[in-house]
Each structure stands twice: as C-alpha cells, then as structure tokens.
Design a protein around this motif. Structure first.
Motif, mmCIF file in Angstrom:
data_model
loop_
_atom_site.group_PDB
_atom_site.id
_atom_site.type_symbol
_atom_site.label_atom_id
_atom_site.label_comp_id
_atom_site.label_asym_id
_atom_site.label_seq_id
_atom_site.Cartn_x
_atom_site.Cartn_y
_atom_site.Cartn_z
ATOM 1 N N ALA A 168 0.843 -1.202 0.000
ATOM 2 C CA ALA A 168 0.000 0.000 0.000
ATOM 3 C C ALA A 168 0.877 1.251 0.000
ATOM 4 O O ALA A 168 1.027 1.934 1.018
ATOM 5 N N VAL A 169 1.457 1.573 -1.157
ATOM 6 C CA VAL A 169 2.383 2.704 -1.222
ATOM 7 C C VAL A 169 1.668 4.042 -1.069
ATOM 8 O O VAL A 169 2.313 5.067 -0.844
ATOM 9 N N GLN A 170 0.338 4.044 -1.196
ATOM 10 C CA GLN A 170 -0.406 5.296 -1.016
ATOM 11 C C GLN A 170 -0.471 5.678 0.463
ATOM 12 O O GLN A 170 -0.700 6.839 0.802
ATOM 13 N N VAL A 171 -0.294 4.692 1.345
ATOM 14 C CA VAL A 171 -0.323 4.966 2.786
ATOM 15 C C VAL A 171 1.060 5.428 3.226
ATOM 16 O O VAL A 171 2.048 4.738 2.974
ATOM 17 N N PRO A 172 1.168 6.591 3.849
ATOM 18 C CA PRO A 172 2.488 7.093 4.268
ATOM 19 C C PRO A 172 3.187 6.131 5.213
ATOM 20 O O PRO A 172 2.543 5.430 6.002
ATOM 21 N N SER A 173 4.509 6.071 5.119
ATOM 22 C CA SER A 173 5.290 5.230 6.020
ATOM 23 C C SER A 173 5.168 5.748 7.450
ATOM 24 O O SER A 173 4.935 6.938 7.687
ATOM 25 N N ARG A 174 5.368 4.847 8.382
ATOM 26 C CA ARG A 174 5.330 5.218 9.786
ATOM 27 C C ARG A 174 6.433 6.249 10.083
ATOM 28 O O ARG A 174 7.612 6.009 9.771
ATOM 29 N N PRO A 175 6.127 7.418 10.652
ATOM 30 C CA PRO A 175 7.143 8.449 10.910
ATOM 31 C C PRO A 175 8.343 7.940 11.694
ATOM 32 O O PRO A 175 9.478 8.331 11.418
ATOM 33 N N ALA A 176 8.115 7.037 12.649
ATOM 34 C CA ALA A 176 9.231 6.509 13.448
ATOM 35 C C ALA A 176 10.189 5.707 12.582
ATOM 36 O O ALA A 176 11.409 5.744 12.792
ATOM 37 N N VAL A 177 9.642 4.992 11.582
ATOM 38 C CA VAL A 177 10.490 4.231 10.664
ATOM 39 C C VAL A 177 11.308 5.181 9.799
ATOM 40 O O VAL A 177 12.516 4.994 9.595
ATOM 41 N N LEU A 178 10.669 6.226 9.282
ATOM 42 C CA LEU A 178 11.382 7.216 8.464
ATOM 43 C C LEU A 178 12.509 7.869 9.261
ATOM 44 O O LEU A 178 13.622 8.051 8.748
ATOM 45 N N ARG A 179 12.242 8.188 10.520
ATOM 46 C CA ARG A 179 13.284 8.806 11.349
ATOM 47 C C ARG A 179 14.449 7.847 11.569
ATOM 48 O O ARG A 179 15.621 8.242 11.487
ATOM 49 N N ALA A 180 14.126 6.589 11.826
ATOM 50 C CA ALA A 180 15.177 5.598 12.079
ATOM 51 C C ALA A 180 16.049 5.388 10.844
ATOM 52 O O ALA A 180 17.279 5.320 10.934
ATOM 53 N N VAL A 181 15.412 5.293 9.680
ATOM 54 C CA VAL A 181 16.156 5.094 8.432
ATOM 55 C C VAL A 181 17.000 6.321 8.120
ATOM 56 O O VAL A 181 18.170 6.206 7.717
ATOM 57 N N ARG A 182 16.438 7.501 8.323
ATOM 58 C CA ARG A 182 17.162 8.743 8.046
ATOM 59 C C ARG A 182 18.381 8.882 8.958
ATOM 60 O O ARG A 182 19.475 9.224 8.509
ATOM 61 N N ARG A 183 18.201 8.584 10.242
ATOM 62 C CA ARG A 183 19.324 8.686 11.192
ATOM 63 C C ARG A 183 20.415 7.676 10.845
ATOM 64 O O ARG A 183 21.610 7.981 10.933
ATOM 65 N N ALA A 184 20.003 6.480 10.445
ATOM 66 C CA ALA A 184 20.992 5.455 10.091
ATOM 67 C C ALA A 184 21.841 5.919 8.920
ATOM 68 O O ALA A 184 23.070 5.770 8.920
ATOM 69 N N HIS A 185 21.188 6.487 7.918
ATOM 70 C CA HIS A 185 21.923 6.967 6.746
ATOM 71 C C HIS A 185 22.834 8.140 7.111
ATOM 72 O O HIS A 185 23.978 8.217 6.645
#
Length: 324
Positions: free
Chosen positions: A86-103
C-alpha cells in the motif's frame, strides 16, 4: 580474501505493517543464515526489527513478533526496508526517522521493491539513482520527480543507498551486496545454496514484454542447451536453425515467440554471462576472456560489457573477481 574483509557486518531488517513475506524471506535467507561451517566465518548478523509487537504481514497472512526494535537500527551497518504493497499509505514516521538517522551516521540503506517509496519519503533518494517495480514506475515518478529513476534494471547500487525492482530482484540485490562486501567466492556460495544465478543478466524489461510460454514437446530448449555448451564457437542463426530442423525465418519467429528475444540477443547475453563467470573465477586478459566466451576480440568484449552491464571488464573484475 584478506583478514579485514572477513569482519562481520550487522544488518537490521525493518518489518512493518503489511510487509511482503517474500522480500522478508529473501533478506533473512541471504543475511540471516549462518555460513561459518561453509566459509569459515560469519559474514553477517541479522536482527529483524519491528516498530511494535505483532506486526501483520501482507494480506493478514500471519503476524510477526521480532526480537528487535527500532533502536537496534542505530548500530546496524546495513538497514533493509522491504516491500509494502500500500504505497499510497504514508510510512510510519518513526520508521522514516530511524532510516534517516541510520543513513546520516553512515550506514547503507536498501529498499526492496516498493521499499524505494519508504526511502524516497525519508528524503534519501533526491538527486540519486534508484529503481522500483515496473508497475509502479509512473506512480513513483509522479510522487518523487527529483529521483533519477531507472525502471529497466533489476537493482541500483548508488553507493550507500541501494534499491531493487520486483520481488525476485531482492535476491539479485542481496547477492550483489554480498559480492561487494566479501567477493565473488562468498556470493557464489550463497547463490548455490539458493539455487539462484549469482549474476542475472538483463533487467525488468525482459519480464514485462514477453513472458515465456509453457514448455511444449517441440520446445527449442534442446537447441538452447546445445548452444550454451558451444558458446566459444562461431555460431550463427543459420547454425541454430539447422540444429532445430527449421528454416532461418521460421526459427527466428519461433525463437522470438518462445524465448522473448532474437537469437543474436540471446547468444550475446549468454556469452556475457559466461565472460562474467570467467572473470569472477580469476581469468585474466580481456583477449583471453573474449576468446573463451565467443565474443571475438577484447575490443568487442569491452563494447558488449558497457552496453549490457554498464561497466568495463576491468571494472567488473575489480568488483567481483575472486581474490587470488
């Protein structure tokens, strides 16, 4: 392989709501299975991470209660985000933050199939190369115009950000990561265990335009098998047609219908694959590789490699040749 190259890498696999079991399985098979008995060291340690307990997989097939939490992403060398239909549903903000911090701290991040949408939402793909499943290419371009989308390839390695196309391409990308980290020998071991090609030629287009028909009694398979064993020889379409007992015109039409490419395109792809295997096994000299793969001269080998793989034979050898 040098001692330093055997250092174990840590991998965090983020499994969120409605993740696809196939891509999750690909990642766990490549990065989570112990290899110590076979190769003498452990290339990866994998932690499966969920934002909360009891994550439902795609279509509610089952639930996952993983040992890891998002905080485990902070120490991973490689962070993997699998498919989410379901790409129309936004990703969980906590997941986005975790991925961004890792990068930001220097970890590599990989999006499998529609995991590319998650990486794009995290802002990690702007101005960079990426791929996604061919069916979603138009939607991806519309939503993320700043990303340099390459919809015709199986995967894209843009250094510290990697993306793969449709489901099975997760295996292609995973094996590429193993090859990049530990060389062709280890990647070939993993591929053999998977009963999967260590390096698969082509791109998504070959799976879109012409699906293969079911095998028939008069299939061209015996001719293809014979040709695969005689790639070093100077084969022509007329040679293959005679082997099949057909006129060249009929053979060409049958070949297009059954294989999905022209005989010349198929022969070239097989010869490139053979040249890749020779280079991975440590063969030296472009003239020798070109001769044994049926590609004629070193100059022709270089041209075909550039056209088919986007790299020169020497660059391919630098990345993938077994250490000697």
């Amino acid at each position: 392989m040098s001692k330093g190259s055997c250092a174990t890498r840590t991998v965090a696999l983020i499994v969120d709501e409605h993740s696809n079991p196939f891509e999750v399985g690909c990642a766990t098979e490549i990065f989570g299975i112990s290899r110590r008995d076979a190769i003498g060291f452990e290339p990866y340690t994998l932690t499966v991470v969920t934002p909360r307990p009891g994550i439902r997989m795609r279509d509610g097939l089952f639930q996952v209660s993983a040992p890891g939490r998002l905080s485990d992403v902070e120490s991973a060398d490689l962070v993997i985000v699998p498919n989410r239909p379901a790409v129309q549903v936004p990703s969980r903000p906590a997941v986005l933050r975790a991925v961004r911090r890792a990068h930001e701290r220097g970890a590599r991040v990989a999006g499998l199939c529609t995991g590319a949408f998650t990486l794009a939402e995290a802002g990690l793909l702007d101005g960079r190369r990426a791929t996604v499943h061919w069916q979603l290419a138009a939607e991806f371009r519309r939503r993320f115009p700043a990303v340099r989308l390459e919809p015709d390839v199986l995967f894209v390695d843009d250094g510290d950000v990697l993306t793969s196309a449709g489901s099975a391409a997760a295996l292609d990308l995973g094996l590429h990561v193993v090859r990049r980290d530990f060389g062709a020998e280890v990647a070939n071991h993993v591929a053999r265990r998977l009963v999967f090609a260590a390096v698969r030629n082509g791109g998504q287009r070959q799976f879109v335009e012409q699906p293969l028909p079911p095998p028939t009694v008069d299939s061209l398979a015996p001719v293809l098998e014979w040709a695969s064993e005689h790639l070093r020889e100077r084969l022509t379409v007329d040679d293959l047609a005679r082997r099949a007992g057909l006129t060249p015109g009929t053979f060409h039409r049958r070949f297009r219908r059954e294989v999905g490419s022209t005989p010349v395109e198929w022969l070239t792809a097989q010869r490139v694959a053979l040249a890749c295997r020779l280079i991975e096994q440590g063969a030296s000299g472009v003239e020798s590789v070109a001769h044994h793969a049926g590609l004629g001269t070193g100059a022709h080998l270089r041209t075909v490699f550039r056209r088919s793989l986007g790299v020169s034979p020497s660059e391919y050898a630098r990345r993938f040749a077994a250490a000697r």
